[in-house]
Design a protein around this motif. Sequence first.
Motif, mmCIF file in Angstrom:
data_model
loop_
_atom_site.group_PDB
_atom_site.id
_atom_site.type_symbol
_atom_site.label_atom_id
_atom_site.label_comp_id
_atom_site.label_asym_id
_atom_site.label_seq_id
_atom_site.Cartn_x
_atom_site.Cartn_y
_atom_site.Cartn_z
ATOM 1 N N ILE A 192 0.705 -4.959 -6.997
ATOM 2 C CA ILE A 192 0.006 -4.819 -5.720
ATOM 3 C C ILE A 192 0.021 -6.142 -4.951
ATOM 4 N N TRP A 240 2.110 -6.797 -1.435
ATOM 5 C CA TRP A 240 1.265 -6.939 -0.249
ATOM 6 C C TRP A 240 1.293 -8.361 0.320
ATOM 7 N N TYR A 276 -8.925 -2.036 -4.720
ATOM 8 C CA TYR A 276 -8.352 -1.303 -5.856
ATOM 9 C C TYR A 276 -9.237 -1.480 -7.083
ATOM 10 N N PRO A 326 0.588 7.714 -2.148
ATOM 11 C CA PRO A 326 0.573 6.462 -1.392
ATOM 12 C C PRO A 326 -0.247 6.492 -0.102
ATOM 13 N N PHE A 386 -3.729 6.152 -1.056
ATOM 14 C CA PHE A 386 -3.934 4.801 -1.586
ATOM 15 C C PHE A 386 -4.120 3.811 -0.435
ATOM 16 N N ALA A 387 -3.274 3.924 0.602
ATOM 17 C CA ALA A 387 -3.386 3.042 1.761
ATOM 18 C C ALA A 387 -4.754 3.186 2.425
ATOM 19 N N ALA A 428 1.895 0.540 0.440
ATOM 20 C CA ALA A 428 1.386 1.416 -0.611
ATOM 21 C C ALA A 428 2.519 2.236 -1.226
ATOM 22 N N TYR A 477 4.090 2.066 -5.124
ATOM 23 C CA TYR A 477 4.329 3.270 -5.928
ATOM 24 C C TYR A 477 5.768 3.311 -6.442
#
Length: 231
Positions: A44, A48, A64, A93, A96-97, A116, A120
């Motif tokens: 992550i 990011w 998260y 995803p 998740f975002a 995201a 994945y």
Amino acid sequence: MIRVDCAVADAERLAGYADEVLGPPTTWRPAPPGYPDSLALCVIDAIWSIGVRYAGVENVVERYRTSRQRAGGDPDRDGLPELLEHFERIGGPETFAAEVNNRQRVSTHSGAVLKAEAVYQAALGLTEAQVGTCEELRVAATGPHQAQVKNAWVDVPGQGSGISWRYLLMLVGLPGVKPDRWICRFVARALGRATIVPDTAACLVVESSNLMGVSPTSLDHEIWRYERGIR
């Protein structure tokens, strides 16, 4: 294979410049430890962190963490099976975002995927390469099948430069350099150049760290702090 221009004279010049502007290593702030037991957090953070302010990355990581803790999980020990299970549980995803309140994409190009989605896909790719934990990545990235594992990462949308791959390895605890714009700018200035390519910058920082008797990760972090004006 791309040739990396990493001349000894340039490394010596960079080491001298770093010594002059950064001061003695005993005054440097220790580099963060990364996430040596959570490959989920490493993935992550690595994806990011490209092209954004790091405070935003920290927010994503903490959201998260919060979500996993609410579900009874241990985010600081999550491997990729736990990360993929989390994606499936919440709906993929897109969800998740929304959960981490961040819809950044891997680039500004039209059609670029969400970060995201890249997280994945990276988790799936590494899993297919038989990597699911930090320890497995530390072994695989330094073993005979390291090219296969790296390819699983750089094939993910937005990760082709290899910068996030280098950073991923640092986050799991391997010494290295993340040649982002801050590092490249410092190295170019030290050498009196307008620009420098990331692979060359990374090589020179590693060689300079050897000359200075410090780890590449420590020098990378102190250069980053200097360029960001944090020091």
